[in-house]
Design an enzyme around this catalytic site. Sequence first.
Site, PDB file in Angstrom:
ATOM      1  N   GLU A  16      80.417  51.514  28.877  1.00 52.72           N
ATOM      2  CA  GLU A  16      80.620  49.813  27.868  1.00 52.72           C
ATOM      3  C   GLU A  16      81.580  49.459  29.234  1.00 52.72           C
ATOM      4  O   GLU A  16      82.686  49.643  29.668  1.00 52.72           O
ATOM      5  CB  GLU A  16      82.000  50.177  26.670  1.00 52.72           C
ATOM      6  CG  GLU A  16      82.040  49.208  26.495  1.00 52.72           C
ATOM      7  CD  GLU A  16      83.425  49.270  25.957  1.00 52.72           C
ATOM      8  OE1 GLU A  16      83.911  48.329  24.685  1.00 52.72           O
ATOM      9  OE2 GLU A  16      84.477  49.575  25.971  1.00 52.72           O
TER      10      GLU A  16
ATOM     11  N   ASP B  52      83.610  54.486  26.936  1.00 51.11           N
ATOM     12  CA  ASP B  52      84.378  53.968  27.151  1.00 51.11           C
ATOM     13  C   ASP B  52      85.653  53.056  27.687  1.00 51.11           C
ATOM     14  O   ASP B  52      85.965  53.697  28.608  1.00 51.11           O
ATOM     15  CB  ASP B  52      85.426  54.277  25.969  1.00 51.11           C
ATOM     16  CG  ASP B  52      86.158  53.030  24.859  1.00 51.11           C
ATOM     17  OD1 ASP B  52      86.062  52.363  24.197  1.00 51.11           O
ATOM     18  OD2 ASP B  52      87.702  53.314  24.945  1.00 51.11           O
TER      19      ASP B  52
ATOM     20  N   HIS C  29      80.142  48.817  16.536  1.00 49.44           N
ATOM     21  CA  HIS C  29      81.673  48.699  16.219  1.00 49.44           C
ATOM     22  C   HIS C  29      83.091  47.727  16.028  1.00 49.44           C
ATOM     23  O   HIS C  29      84.147  47.641  15.645  1.00 49.44           O
ATOM     24  CB  HIS C  29      82.151  50.219  15.806  1.00 49.44           C
ATOM     25  CG  HIS C  29      82.777  50.469  17.258  1.00 49.44           C
ATOM     26  ND1 HIS C  29      82.028  50.679  18.423  1.00 49.44           N
ATOM     27  CD2 HIS C  29      84.190  50.494  17.870  1.00 49.44           C
ATOM     28  CE1 HIS C  29      82.598  50.622  19.540  1.00 49.44           C
ATOM     29  NE2 HIS C  29      84.130  50.665  19.160  1.00 49.44           N
ATOM     30  N   ASP C  30      82.517  47.297  17.439  1.00 50.87           N
ATOM     31  CA  ASP C  30      83.913  45.998  17.902  1.00 50.87           C
ATOM     32  C   ASP C  30      83.037  44.522  17.943  1.00 50.87           C
ATOM     33  O   ASP C  30      83.669  43.502  18.418  1.00 50.87           O
ATOM     34  CB  ASP C  30      83.937  46.144  18.872  1.00 50.87           C
ATOM     35  CG  ASP C  30      84.588  47.025  19.560  1.00 50.87           C
ATOM     36  OD1 ASP C  30      85.213  47.612  18.793  1.00 50.87           O
ATOM     37  OD2 ASP C  30      83.954  48.121  21.350  1.00 50.87           O
TER      38      ASP C  30
ATOM     39  N   ASP D  95      81.620  59.729  22.884  1.00 47.90           N
ATOM     40  CA  ASP D  95      82.250  58.422  22.820  1.00 47.90           C
ATOM     41  C   ASP D  95      83.772  59.930  24.296  1.00 47.90           C
ATOM     42  O   ASP D  95      84.483  60.449  23.245  1.00 47.90           O
ATOM     43  CB  ASP D  95      82.539  57.929  22.267  1.00 47.90           C
ATOM     44  CG  ASP D  95      82.988  56.395  22.170  1.00 47.90           C
ATOM     45  OD1 ASP D  95      83.303  56.008  23.412  1.00 47.90           O
ATOM     46  OD2 ASP D  95      82.824  56.071  21.157  1.00 47.90           O
TER      47      ASP D  95
HETATM   48  C1  GLC Z   1      86.744  50.575  23.794  1.00 48.98           C
HETATM   49  C2  GLC Z   1      86.020  50.587  21.991  1.00 48.98           C
HETATM   50  C3  GLC Z   1      86.626  49.845  21.261  1.00 48.98           C
HETATM   51  C4  GLC Z   1      88.524  50.442  21.390  1.00 48.98           C
HETATM   52  C5  GLC Z   1      88.589  50.192  22.715  1.00 48.98           C
HETATM   53  C6  GLC Z   1      89.653  51.284  23.293  1.00 48.98           C
HETATM   54  O1  GLC Z   1      86.377  48.493  23.483  1.00 48.98           O
HETATM   55  O2  GLC Z   1      84.393  49.476  21.627  1.00 48.98           O
HETATM   56  O3  GLC Z   1      86.617  50.431  20.301  1.00 48.98           O
HETATM   57  O4  GLC Z   1      88.979  49.532  20.430  1.00 48.98           O
HETATM   58  O5  GLC Z   1      87.849  50.263  24.194  1.00 48.98           O
HETATM   59  O6  GLC Z   1      90.293  52.345  23.328  1.00 48.98           O
END
Ligand code: GLC
Length: 549
Positions: free
Chosen positions: A258, A201, A326-327, A99
């Site tokens: 992402e 991310d 995980h979100d 990540d």
């Molecule tokens: C992304 C991740 C999440 C995190 C956020 C801040 O959305 O998937 O889990 O809290 O970024 O890094």
Amino acid sequence: MTTKKWWKEAVAYQVYPRSFNDSNNDGIGDLNGLIAKLDYLVDLGIDIIWLSPMYKSPNDDNGYDISDYFDIMDEFGTMAEFDALLEAVHNKGMRLILDLVVNHTSDEHPWFIESRSSKTNAKRDWYIWQDPQPDGSEPNNWESIFNGSTWEYDQKTEQYYFHLFSKKQPDLNWENPEVRQAVISMMNWWFDKGIDGFRVDAITHIKKSFDKGNLPTTNQQKFAPAFDAAMNQPGIHTWLQEVKEGSLDHYDIMTVGEANGVSPADAHLWVGENEGKFDMIFQFEHLGLWQTGESSFDVLAYKNVLATWQKRLENNGWNALFIENHDQPRRVSTWGDDQQFWYESATSHAIVYFLQQGTPFIYQGQEIGMTNYPFEHIETFNDVAVINEYNIVKAQGGDTEALLHKHKMENRDNGRTPMQWNTDKHAGFSTAEPWFPVNPNYKDINVAQQLEDPDSILNFYKDLIKVKKSDDVFTYGQFDLVDENNSQVFAYTRKLNDITYLIVGNLTDKNAQLSLDNNSNKPQTILHNYDGDIDLQNLRPFEAAVIKL
Ligand code: GLC
Ligand code: CA
């Protein structure tokens, strides 16, 4: 036809290390715990492991707040153990992607500690600092994705710093070329070590349009969501191109960004074969279709979103296919039915997303149909986003019960409960009390039992992966919706040369009917989640199949 690439032919699996497997029994998953389970992933048919952050971190947001990009979180292990993990993954014929969290760092990162030390520090401009308004209040009314203001006042230097996520996650100032260079050299350091790519991310947030000033609020709220000014803003691609040329172009790796806020219309700039900066993105459009309180999942909207992405990237780009991470809450509990049709709905949703064109990602536990956690009161939550919102609502004398009710089904902790390996205490995840409670249903839902049961969700996933790898058509074949206005059934064909498969899934708990102009005289069912023959005129609840036409 699109160009062939190893990552297009792969199946990926996301590991959230804190909750995967605990090797030293301190209640927290770790790198050695993952090493111990690599054979499980090989057996499942996995090619790529995406490891959520394992870097040094004070864990305000479970590792998404990094205080040292070149070191490992104490609880997870050491760099030597990371190297052993990477080697073991490669020895077993898999690849490892990490990540990359570079929209922000932890406030405990040395860069930020320096930056906040004085207005004249050389790293002051590595983060985003602004003066208070004349009345001392925040520079603007933007709201953090984790609730409250995006601005945190710093007594010492009498300025505010910007944080789109928690206040322990200050945003890096990408406007500063030194920051971009530091990110690029860090990425290259990891690539030189031999990792196979990054999941990137929150990358659509690196550019902010501060000139937009205060944003319109609703319901007399103090703060306004900052998406219109801090997501996919003009100019972002210049920086991404710099990252591509300075790093990505030099390695045989894969990237998946992402990409909240990216729509099919500008997808070519993100993943297009010529103009794209990344290989794939996780788009968000299919995630907002389910809301607590609404009676059912909107199959038509879901189809429409995913089919639009399929067609938009056809011959020019590549999709990352996913329904959980995980979100997100557990899909069998939200989009499916984790009671009566637990097996059927988990497998129907699996078939439908997995065999579209793109690289499928499985989130740990999804392959055994793990469900949402039975939350009760605020103490059972860990997610910083929920806790922040709870504290704000409570301070305003608002309805905290209603808030918890809202979050019960949707909060991010649902996907973060420890992996359910077997029927031992704590589900075989650890012998110690885990950092987050195991879902009480682990005696019924666990890996050990599903490995034994030929009709388990786990074995269905194994078969699904075998089907996906059995023929190039599932990777490179053309996607076309079938019976596109059907509001219960998601069906499509994949075609390559003279081979055609029909993928069909009833995504409701009612019987359904598919209309299909089928010229095939000998349809052959390859994979099916019910016993007996499939009747496309009368599909049973959540019935799904892969049929060779
Ligand atoms: C992304 C991740 C999440 C995190 C956020 C801040 O959305 O998937 O889990 O809290 O970024 O890094
Ligand atoms: Ca541990």
